[in-house]
Design a protein around this motif. Structure first.
Motif, PDB file in Angstrom:
ATOM      1  N   ALA A  56     -19.064  42.074 -34.713  1.00 22.08           N
ATOM      2  CA  ALA A  56     -18.482  42.818 -35.835  1.00 22.08           C
ATOM      3  C   ALA A  56     -18.219  44.243 -35.401  1.00 22.08           C
ATOM      4  N   GLY A  57     -17.519  44.985 -36.256  1.00 27.26           N
ATOM      5  CA  GLY A  57     -17.246  46.383 -35.955  1.00 27.26           C
ATOM      6  C   GLY A  57     -15.810  46.590 -35.519  1.00 27.26           C
ATOM      7  N   SER A  58     -15.455  47.833 -35.222  1.00 27.90           N
ATOM      8  CA  SER A  58     -14.087  48.169 -34.818  1.00 27.90           C
ATOM      9  C   SER A  58     -13.944  48.048 -33.312  1.00 27.90           C
ATOM     10  N   GLY A  59     -12.723  47.831 -32.865  1.00 26.90           N
ATOM     11  CA  GLY A  59     -12.469  47.706 -31.433  1.00 26.90           C
ATOM     12  C   GLY A  59     -11.399  46.663 -31.176  1.00 26.90           C
ATOM     13  N   ILE A  60     -11.347  46.180 -29.954  1.00 27.26           N
ATOM     14  CA  ILE A  60     -10.345  45.187 -29.568  1.00 27.26           C
ATOM     15  C   ILE A  60     -10.858  43.795 -29.908  1.00 27.26           C
ATOM     16  N   GLN A  61     -10.207  43.125 -30.829  1.00 30.99           N
ATOM     17  CA  GLN A  61     -10.645  41.816 -31.278  1.00 30.99           C
ATOM     18  C   GLN A  61     -10.198  40.724 -30.299  1.00 30.99           C
ATOM     19  N   LYS A  62     -11.108  39.809 -29.987  1.00 32.06           N
ATOM     20  CA  LYS A  62     -10.781  38.665 -29.142  1.00 32.06           C
ATOM     21  C   LYS A  62     -11.709  37.522 -29.508  1.00 32.06           C
ATOM     22  N   CYS A  65     -14.724  38.332 -31.817  1.00 30.19           N
ATOM     23  CA  CYS A  65     -15.676  39.335 -31.348  1.00 30.19           C
ATOM     24  C   CYS A  65     -14.921  40.618 -31.009  1.00 30.19           C
ATOM     25  N   THR A  66     -15.664  41.691 -30.866  1.00 31.24           N
ATOM     26  CA  THR A  66     -15.086  42.996 -30.547  1.00 31.24           C
ATOM     27  C   THR A  66     -15.541  43.424 -29.157  1.00 31.24           C
ATOM     28  N   TRP A  67     -14.605  43.871 -28.342  1.00 32.14           N
ATOM     29  CA  TRP A  67     -14.959  44.385 -27.014  1.00 32.14           C
ATOM     30  C   TRP A  67     -15.320  45.859 -27.152  1.00 32.14           C
ATOM     31  N   LEU A  68     -16.586  46.171 -26.948  1.00 33.90           N
ATOM     32  CA  LEU A  68     -17.036  47.562 -27.011  1.00 33.90           C
ATOM     33  C   LEU A  68     -16.886  48.250 -25.660  1.00 33.90           C
ATOM     34  N   LEU A  69     -16.924  47.463 -24.586  1.00 35.37           N
ATOM     35  CA  LEU A  69     -16.776  47.993 -23.227  1.00 35.37           C
ATOM     36  C   LEU A  69     -16.135  46.933 -22.350  1.00 35.37           C
ATOM     37  N   LEU A  84     -22.993  50.552 -27.069  1.00 45.10           N
ATOM     38  CA  LEU A  84     -23.953  49.961 -28.008  1.00 45.10           C
ATOM     39  C   LEU A  84     -24.089  50.780 -29.287  1.00 45.10           C
ATOM     40  N   GLU A  85     -23.740  52.045 -29.242  1.00 45.61           N
ATOM     41  CA  GLU A  85     -23.790  52.870 -30.451  1.00 45.61           C
ATOM     42  C   GLU A  85     -22.801  52.375 -31.501  1.00 45.61           C
ATOM     43  N   LYS A  86     -21.770  51.662 -31.065  1.00 46.08           N
ATOM     44  CA  LYS A  86     -20.755  51.155 -31.989  1.00 46.08           C
ATOM     45  C   LYS A  86     -21.087  49.764 -32.524  1.00 46.08           C
ATOM     46  N   ALA A  87     -22.150  49.143 -31.996  1.00 48.45           N
ATOM     47  CA  ALA A  87     -22.471  47.767 -32.368  1.00 48.45           C
ATOM     48  C   ALA A  87     -23.024  47.692 -33.789  1.00 48.45           C
ATOM     49  N   THR A  88     -22.506  46.759 -34.576  1.00 50.56           N
ATOM     50  CA  THR A  88     -23.014  46.531 -35.930  1.00 50.56           C
ATOM     51  C   THR A  88     -23.497  45.091 -36.101  1.00 50.56           C
ATOM     52  N   GLY A  89     -23.243  44.272 -35.091  1.00 48.77           N
ATOM     53  CA  GLY A  89     -23.659  42.869 -35.147  1.00 48.77           C
ATOM     54  C   GLY A  89     -24.535  42.524 -33.965  1.00 48.77           C
ATOM     55  N   LYS A 152     -27.794  42.368 -35.279  1.00 49.69           N
ATOM     56  CA  LYS A 152     -27.426  43.053 -36.522  1.00 49.69           C
ATOM     57  C   LYS A 152     -27.431  44.566 -36.336  1.00 49.69           C
ATOM     58  N   GLY A 153     -26.944  44.991 -35.180  1.00 50.11           N
ATOM     59  CA  GLY A 153     -26.827  46.414 -34.903  1.00 50.11           C
ATOM     60  C   GLY A 153     -28.091  47.058 -34.381  1.00 50.11           C
TER      61      GLY A 153
END
Length: 249
Positions: A56-62, A65-69, A84-89, A152-153
């Motif tokens: 979950a969270g903002s970023g590139i969806q694939k 899931c979201t690619w944080l890095l 990891l600071e952007k992780a909500t799931g 869960k973040g």
């Protein structure tokens, strides 16, 4: 052969479906090497990468899931912590090695690539034959890494452990690069050494002529026939059989 050429032309004319619309740097060199040969057509590839993904969270969806890095080079602990600071799931740290899929005109072409891949360390490589006889050679490795980091973040591991994971992933990335280099060099040598079968046919009459002359000389030395005497049809058949036996051996 014509069908493969049409399929190759159509595939290479398509726009790149990847999110960055371009080949990774190391895969690009291999793609140029293979696509320059009429017997091969690259289908998909990845240089190998380190990623942190989240459900979950903002970023590139694939794929949900979201690619944080995402990086195709060795990474640093700080990059992972920032991601990891952007992780909500549920965040997962991954290393995925090099992969390359190549369409091949004939099975022997796929076998050549498979042999080079195995020798280069890509032990999970394989060949598939699909509908219509489409032959695909996949260059794959087994030195992957996948570790959950948060739920869960909430971070579930220590920073020390993350530092250790980054070190392991970077080692795998460096080995991945070495394998790609070995594969590229081995492929260049294998393609240079590969000779189409039809170029071998002109040598057969020369071999037959050599057998014919040796037989005449042997008969002349034994007094069984005059050197100028032509072979009878039966003797000519024997010469052909002798030639076949030499070729089989």
């Amino acid at each position: 052969m014509a069908a493969f050429a049409r399929r190759k032309a159509q595939r290479l004319a398509r726009p790149d479906p990847s999110r960055k619309r371009a080949l990774d740097a190391r895969a690009a060199g291999l793609a140029r090497l293979l696509n320059a040969r009429e017997r091969f057509c690259t289908a998909s590839s990845c240089d190998g990468r380190v990623t942190v993904t989240d459900t979950a969270g903002s970023g590139i969806q694939k794929k949900n899931c979201t690619w944080l890095l995402v990086t195709h080079e060795p990474c640093a602990k700080g990059d992972v912590m920032t991601a990891l600071e952007k992780a909500t799931g549920d965040a997962v740290f991954k290393f995925e090695p090099f992969v390359l899929h190549v369409l091949c005109r004939e099975l022997q072409d796929a076998q050549l690539l498979h042999s080079v891949a195995i020798d280069s360390g890509f032990r999970n490589s394989g060949i598939t034959v699909g509908k219509g006889g489409k032959i695909t050679m996949a260059v794959r490795s087994t030195h992957c890494l996948e570790v959950p980091l948060s739920h869960k973040g909430r971070l579930m591991v220590s920073e020390e452990y993350i530092e250790f994971l980054v070190h392991v992933a970077n080692q795998k990335m460096e080995e991945n690069m070495r394998r790609i280099d070995r594969f590229h060099k081995g492929l260049e040598l294998a393609l240079e050494a590969a000779v189409p079968a039809d170029t071998l046919f002109p040598e057969v009459p020369q071999k037959s002529h050599s057998v014919y002359l040796h037989r005449r000389k042997r008969q002349a030395a034994q007094g069984q026939a005059d050197p100028s005497t032509q072979l009878e049809p039966q003797e000519d058949t024997e010469s052909s059989l002798a030639l076949l036996a030499e070729i089989m051996i």
